[in-house]
Design an enzyme around this catalytic site. Sequence first.
Site, PDB file in Angstrom:
ATOM      1  N   GLU A 109       0.838  -1.210   0.000  1.00  0.00           N
ATOM      2  CA  GLU A 109       0.000   0.000   0.000  1.00  0.00           C
ATOM      3  C   GLU A 109       0.867   1.251   0.000  1.00  0.00           C
ATOM      4  OE1 GLU A 109      -2.881  -0.495   3.167  1.00  0.00           O
ATOM      5  OE2 GLU A 109      -3.924  -2.035   2.006  1.00  0.00           O
ATOM      6  N   GLU A 135      -1.594 -10.224  -5.748  1.00  0.00           N
ATOM      7  CA  GLU A 135      -1.551 -11.064  -6.959  1.00  0.00           C
ATOM      8  C   GLU A 135      -0.729 -10.394  -8.048  1.00  0.00           C
ATOM      9  OE1 GLU A 135      -4.114 -10.102  -5.180  1.00  0.00           O
ATOM     10  OE2 GLU A 135      -5.847 -11.437  -5.370  1.00  0.00           O
TER      11      GLU A 135
HETATM   12  N1  THU Z   1      -6.008  -6.537  -2.219  1.00  0.00           N
HETATM   13  C1  THU Z   1      -5.160  -7.480  -2.735  1.00  0.00           C
HETATM   14  O1  THU Z   1      -3.971  -7.512  -2.414  1.00  0.00           O
HETATM   15  N2  THU Z   1      -5.670  -8.378  -3.617  1.00  0.00           N
HETATM   16  C2  THU Z   1      -6.962  -8.390  -4.045  1.00  0.00           C
HETATM   17  O2  THU Z   1      -7.295  -9.144  -4.931  1.00  0.00           O
HETATM   18  C3  THU Z   1      -7.934  -7.494  -3.428  1.00  0.00           C
HETATM   19  C4  THU Z   1      -7.406  -6.454  -2.538  1.00  0.00           C
HETATM   20  C5  THU Z   1      -5.461  -5.553  -1.294  1.00  0.00           C
HETATM   21  C6  THU Z   1      -5.458  -4.149  -1.829  1.00  0.00           C
HETATM   22  C7  THU Z   1      -5.421  -3.345  -0.548  1.00  0.00           C
HETATM   23  O3  THU Z   1      -4.067  -3.215  -0.128  1.00  0.00           O
HETATM   24  C8  THU Z   1      -6.163  -4.216   0.447  1.00  0.00           C
HETATM   25  O4  THU Z   1      -6.213  -5.518  -0.113  1.00  0.00           O
HETATM   26  C9  THU Z   1      -7.577  -3.742   0.756  1.00  0.00           C
HETATM   27  O5  THU Z   1      -8.283  -3.555  -0.410  1.00  0.00           O
END
Ligand code: THU
Length: 163
Positions: free
Chosen positions: A64, A75
């Site tokens: 993030e 992913e």
């Molecule tokens: N997130 C993922 O890493 N993969 C996904 O397929 C859905 C969401 C993450 C993005 C963000 O850092 C957190 O989960 C909350 O949305």
Amino acid sequence: MTERTLHITVAEAESFDTLPEYLKPLMAKAQEAAKAAYAPYSNYKVGAALLLADGTMLIGNNQENIAYPSGVCAERVAFFSASANYPGIEIQAVAVTAINERNQDDVACTPCGACRQVMAEYETKQGKAIPLVMPGGNGTYVVTKNIATLLPFQFEAEGLKKG
Ligand code: THU
């Protein structure tokens, strides 16, 4: 107009122990990866692990950023890393899992739309299905036989392809 119904088929495992053997170390790797995610804003830690044809297991986790849209999902970190570091080596499977802000690691976790699109492109590119395993909640797991199952009508613009 003709109505058409699309069917998808998935496999369900009622517990980690009943997953296909080759997916167990991969899911364990994804769980480890989730713990190391950088997710100070959502507190939702996602881990992804890829199994490559040469036996390599490769991980990704969500990264993030204070400028929120600059962050990247687990992913995509994993798939982009595979493409960058192991170009041309086939991806044989992917495991995805998450730990939520209450520290629960058995919650259902499904890839977002953008990640489905990205994973689908690498599947199409290699011409070989990439099975995906993810938690279905309450200790269960869902296994799809490929990425395309998760993304009917994926964006494939013939005219945009170069070469
Ligand atoms: N997130 C993922 O890493 N993969 C996904 O397929 C859905 C969401 C993450 C993005 C963000 O850092 C957190 O989960 C909350 O949305």
